[in-house]
Design an enzyme around this catalytic site. Structure first.
Site, PDB file in Angstrom:
ATOM      1  N   TYR A  22     -40.533  37.495   1.017  1.00  0.00           N
ATOM      2  CA  TYR A  22     -39.956  38.644   1.134  1.00  0.00           C
ATOM      3  C   TYR A  22     -41.126  39.782   1.130  1.00  0.00           C
ATOM      4  O   TYR A  22     -40.846  41.477   0.550  1.00  0.00           O
ATOM      5  CB  TYR A  22     -39.002  39.142  -0.049  1.00  0.00           C
ATOM      6  CG  TYR A  22     -37.879  37.739   0.180  1.00  0.00           C
ATOM      7  CD1 TYR A  22     -36.940  38.238   1.707  1.00  0.00           C
ATOM      8  CD2 TYR A  22     -37.953  36.460  -1.088  1.00  0.00           C
ATOM      9  CE1 TYR A  22     -35.791  37.377   1.378  1.00  0.00           C
ATOM     10  CE2 TYR A  22     -36.526  36.104  -0.463  1.00  0.00           C
ATOM     11  CZ  TYR A  22     -35.269  36.191   0.565  1.00  0.00           C
ATOM     12  OH  TYR A  22     -35.219  35.581   1.016  1.00  0.00           O
ATOM     13  N   HIS A 105     -32.284  42.719   6.791  1.00  0.00           N
ATOM     14  CA  HIS A 105     -33.436  41.681   5.905  1.00  0.00           C
ATOM     15  C   HIS A 105     -33.981  41.696   6.526  1.00  0.00           C
ATOM     16  O   HIS A 105     -35.232  42.432   7.023  1.00  0.00           O
ATOM     17  CB  HIS A 105     -32.203  40.544   6.436  1.00  0.00           C
ATOM     18  CG  HIS A 105     -30.970  40.486   6.961  1.00  0.00           C
ATOM     19  ND1 HIS A 105     -30.190  39.923   5.770  1.00  0.00           N
ATOM     20  CD2 HIS A 105     -29.777  40.299   7.431  1.00  0.00           C
ATOM     21  CE1 HIS A 105     -28.701  40.121   5.909  1.00  0.00           C
ATOM     22  NE2 HIS A 105     -28.540  40.214   6.910  1.00  0.00           N
TER      23      HIS A 105
HETATM   24  C1  DQA Z   1     -32.166  38.368   2.535  1.00  0.00           C
HETATM   25  C2  DQA Z   1     -31.861  37.012   3.675  1.00  0.00           C
HETATM   26  C3  DQA Z   1     -30.916  36.100   2.751  1.00  0.00           C
HETATM   27  O1  DQA Z   1     -30.832  35.384   3.643  1.00  0.00           O
HETATM   28  C4  DQA Z   1     -31.560  36.308   1.327  1.00  0.00           C
HETATM   29  O2  DQA Z   1     -29.906  35.322   1.068  1.00  0.00           O
HETATM   30  C5  DQA Z   1     -31.844  36.968   0.323  1.00  0.00           C
HETATM   31  C6  DQA Z   1     -32.581  37.786   1.450  1.00  0.00           C
HETATM   32  C7  DQA Z   1     -33.219  39.126   3.016  1.00  0.00           C
HETATM   33  O3  DQA Z   1     -33.487  40.423   3.170  1.00  0.00           O
HETATM   34  O4  DQA Z   1     -34.252  38.621   4.240  1.00  0.00           O
HETATM   35  O5  DQA Z   1     -31.222  36.973  -0.605  1.00  0.00           O
HETATM   36  O6  DQA Z   1     -31.046  39.593   3.366  1.00  0.00           O
END
Ligand code: DQA
Length: 153
Positions: A22, A105
């Site tokens: 992330y 995402h």
């Molecule tokens: C997310 C992807 C989701 O699958 C995950 O549960 C997240 C973050 C992303 O920003 O990549 O918490 O939304």
């Protein structure tokens, strides 16, 4: 002019949480940059984050359905995080507002576990951005600036 940025469960931990997936940018950094950029064009960006599905729904209903329609947000940018893959209720709340939204995402959910490939929101989103890290939020803002407010980007 107003836009709403919604971040879901666990995104308060951005920067500390699995940074290899992330990134190192915190949610406060993301929000500050977007608020500043929107403000340059006279647009207010309201930012909400919660780990509670019902709280997100309350806030989306509030900002999307304010009795004074002039105070409602024009559009939404949302990273629902894990609620993407679980929440019919969030989908219904977004539809109830009738506000257009972009799903963002940070990670490329399609390159990850199969349970992340399904979204309860993506078929009713204007668009979906994934895998571009925090820049995905900037791109979503660029889209609304251009398409709603004719800001040349
Ligand atoms: C997310 C992807 C989701 O699958 C995950 O549960 C997240 C973050 C992303 O920003 O990549 O918490 O939304």
């Amino acid at each position: 002019h107003k836009l709403l940025l919604v971040n879901g469960v666990n995104l308060n931990l951005l920067g500390k949480r699995e940074p290899e997936i992330y990134g190192h940018t915190t949610l406060a950094d993301i929000e500050e940059r977007l608020i500043a950029r929107a403000a340059q064009h006279g647009i207010e960006l309201i930012c909400i984050q919660s780990n509670h599905e019902g709280k997100l729904i309350d806030d989306i209903q509030y900002h999307g359905l304010l009795a004074d329609t002039a105070l409602q947000v024009d559009a939404i940018i949302i990273n629902p995080a894990a609620f993407t893959h679980t929440s019919v209720a969030l989908r219904d709340a977004l539809l109830a507002t009738q506000k257009p939204f972009i799903e963002v995402h940070l990670s490329n959910v399609h390159a990850r576990e199969p349970f992340r490939h399904h979204s309860y929101l993506n078929d009713v989103a204007v668009g979906v951005i994934c895998g571009l890290g925090h820049l995905g939020y900037q791109m979503a803002l660029s889209y609304w600036l251009d398409s709603l407010y004719s800001v040349t980007i």
